[in-house]
Scaffold this active site. Structure first.
Site, PDB file in Angstrom:
ATOM      1  N   THR A 136       0.778  -1.165  -0.138  1.00  0.00           N
ATOM      2  CA  THR A 136      -0.008  -0.067  -0.104  1.00  0.00           C
ATOM      3  C   THR A 136       0.806   1.113  -0.017  1.00  0.00           C
ATOM      4  O   THR A 136       1.910   1.252   0.570  1.00  0.00           O
ATOM      5  CB  THR A 136      -1.025  -0.083   1.290  1.00  0.00           C
ATOM      6  OG1 THR A 136      -1.459   1.361   1.555  1.00  0.00           O
ATOM      7  CG2 THR A 136      -0.067  -0.251   2.539  1.00  0.00           C
ATOM      8  N   ASP A 137       0.289   2.342  -0.569  1.00  0.00           N
ATOM      9  CA  ASP A 137       0.936   3.625  -0.464  1.00  0.00           C
ATOM     10  C   ASP A 137       1.115   4.039   0.861  1.00  0.00           C
ATOM     11  O   ASP A 137       1.958   5.064   1.123  1.00  0.00           O
ATOM     12  CB  ASP A 137       0.288   4.649  -1.448  1.00  0.00           C
ATOM     13  CG  ASP A 137      -1.116   5.064  -1.042  1.00  0.00           C
ATOM     14  OD1 ASP A 137      -1.616   4.270  -0.001  1.00  0.00           O
ATOM     15  OD2 ASP A 137      -1.796   5.768  -1.855  1.00  0.00           O
ATOM     16  N   GLU A 138       0.364   3.646   1.782  1.00  0.00           N
ATOM     17  CA  GLU A 138       0.334   4.056   3.062  1.00  0.00           C
ATOM     18  C   GLU A 138       1.527   3.891   4.070  1.00  0.00           C
ATOM     19  O   GLU A 138       1.855   4.482   4.991  1.00  0.00           O
ATOM     20  CB  GLU A 138      -0.700   3.749   4.186  1.00  0.00           C
ATOM     21  CG  GLU A 138      -2.021   3.928   3.465  1.00  0.00           C
ATOM     22  CD  GLU A 138      -3.307   3.851   4.451  1.00  0.00           C
ATOM     23  OE1 GLU A 138      -3.087   3.918   5.673  1.00  0.00           O
ATOM     24  OE2 GLU A 138      -4.223   3.255   4.083  1.00  0.00           O
ATOM     25  N   TYR A 161      -1.607  -0.400  11.120  1.00  0.00           N
ATOM     26  CA  TYR A 161      -1.856  -0.914   9.848  1.00  0.00           C
ATOM     27  C   TYR A 161      -0.793  -0.648   8.881  1.00  0.00           C
ATOM     28  O   TYR A 161       0.053  -1.671   8.485  1.00  0.00           O
ATOM     29  CB  TYR A 161      -3.279  -0.598   9.167  1.00  0.00           C
ATOM     30  CG  TYR A 161      -3.179  -0.912   7.804  1.00  0.00           C
ATOM     31  CD1 TYR A 161      -3.170  -2.067   7.158  1.00  0.00           C
ATOM     32  CD2 TYR A 161      -3.163   0.338   6.799  1.00  0.00           C
ATOM     33  CE1 TYR A 161      -3.161  -2.394   5.861  1.00  0.00           C
ATOM     34  CE2 TYR A 161      -3.243   0.051   5.458  1.00  0.00           C
ATOM     35  CZ  TYR A 161      -3.259  -1.475   4.963  1.00  0.00           C
ATOM     36  OH  TYR A 161      -3.101  -1.698   3.667  1.00  0.00           O
ATOM     37  N   LYS A 165       2.306  -3.420   7.460  1.00  0.00           N
ATOM     38  CA  LYS A 165       2.502  -3.418   6.018  1.00  0.00           C
ATOM     39  C   LYS A 165       4.053  -3.253   5.585  1.00  0.00           C
ATOM     40  O   LYS A 165       4.408  -3.847   4.730  1.00  0.00           O
ATOM     41  CB  LYS A 165       1.391  -2.679   5.229  1.00  0.00           C
ATOM     42  CG  LYS A 165       0.200  -3.203   5.126  1.00  0.00           C
ATOM     43  CD  LYS A 165      -0.108  -4.469   4.476  1.00  0.00           C
ATOM     44  CE  LYS A 165       0.097  -4.394   3.236  1.00  0.00           C
ATOM     45  NZ  LYS A 165      -0.290  -5.901   2.591  1.00  0.00           N
TER      46      LYS A 165
END
Length: 354
Positions: A136-138, A161, A165
């Site tokens: 994810t870009d997060e 979260y 990741k």
């Protein structure tokens, strides 16, 4: 025949990927592993359950014996790991679950793949194997008003979260750097489309608007996200898996940056016009206390995947949101099933005091 282990296959992106691959490739075997937690829904795969190219296995990616047995039985060419706890609010409430699933589960998959694919005596890897981590870009953190995330942007996660990741990504890269494992990592922007669990923004708002329920918007609603239609993402994953340079990270973005409040108002307008319902208006919007550590803006630069593989996002937001709303209006029974029971309890816990 290429054989894939697809984890998290009954979730949002995983189930869309299963549909995409079965539609594209006549000769393929997808062994689909899912624990069927709150976001895993076998109804997402109902229309392919009789397809002999699709084998469903209920189980946990943390289960060493199960994953070992699947590698021994099927001799996979590819592992594509979608399986993850993915909702930020849930990670704030219970971060330990995210470490277990997202980090320990990834390490278990990597280790089982290494045992199956690596010849320790010859110190060589079997030809044609690859592990692909869907991230994810997060993991990059937050952006200011300008600029974009690139593959070289340092990881700076802000939530449990995104931290889980980022940790998983680092283990994937460590297996490449340490053992030479053939891997890729894809980091995508916010996905939307069919089969998305309705705690996420777009399906949540569609469902609430239809039932004249309040629309909880964090803070001022001006958090900006880059929106990627899920079928475009599936195409990118397929292209990276089959053509991506080993060891590389590829950012997958939609070039569709929109503030959250814009998304909400668009859904209101669309459903008001379609349903001819004057009870659907912006009066349903309720601004609630902002999420802890809420990143202000994400934006992805997908130049690398475009230059290397020829991928580009084909679905502008204006088209994708119509396709998405059409799907949810046509699948009311699916939404009714998934919003009963545990989800309703969770929804009330998350928003009743905000």
């Amino acid at each position: 025949m290429k054989k894939y282990l697809i984890t998290g296959c009954a979730g949002f992106i995983g189930s869309n990927f299963v549909h995409y691959m079965l539609k594209k490739y006549p000769e393929i075997l997808l062994v689909n592993l899912d624990k069927l937690t709150y976001a895993g829904n076998l109804e997402n795969l109902k229309d392919v359950e009789g397809d002999p190219r699709h084998v469903f296995v209920q189980g946990d990616i943390c289960d060493k014996e199960l994953v070992e047995s699947l590698f021994a039985k099927y001799d996979f060419d590819y592992v594509i790991n979608f399986a993850a706890e993915s909702h930020v609010d849930r990670s704030i409430k219970n971060p330990e679950i995210f470490v277990q699933s997202n980090v320990m589960g990834t390490v278990n998959l990597l280790q089982r793949a290494k045992e199956a694919w690596y010849d320790a005596d010859a110190k060589t890897w079997k030809e044609g194997k690859k592990y692909l981590q869907v991230s994810t870009d997060e993991v990059y953190g937050a952006l200011g008003a300008e600029g974009f995330f690139m593959e070289t942007t340092p990881l700076c996660p802000h939530s449990p979260y995104s931290s889980s990741k980022a940790s998983a990504d680092m283990f994937v890269m460590a297996f490449h750097d340490t053992y030479g494992m053939p891997i890729n990592i894809t980091r995508c922007s916010n996905n939307y489309g069919p089969y998305q669990f309705p705690e996420k923004l777009i399906p949540l708002m569609i469902n609430n608007v239809k039932h004249h329920k309040q629309l909880p918007v964090y803070g001022d609603g001006m958090q900006i996200r880059d929106w990627l239609y899920v079928e475009d993402h599936c195409k990118a994953i397929d292209m990276v898996c089959n053509g991506g340079k080993v060891g590389e990270v590829y950012n997958v973005g939609g070039h569709n940056e929109r503030p959250n409040i814009f998304i909400v108002k668009t859904i209101i307008e669309q459903l008001h016009d379609r349903l001819k319902d004057d009870g659907i208006s912006e009066d349903l919007i309720k601004h609630v206390a902002d999420r802890l550590g809420h990143d202000r803006r994400y934006g992805i630069d997908p130049t690398k995947i475009k230059n290397d593989l020829g991928w580009y996002p084909e679905t502008p937001f204006e088209k994708g949101i119509v396709l998405t709303i059409d799907w949810y209006l046509d699948h009311e029974e699916w939404m009714e099933h998934i919003t009963s029971g545990n989800y309703q309890k969770y929804y009330e816990e998350m928003y009743k005091n905000k």
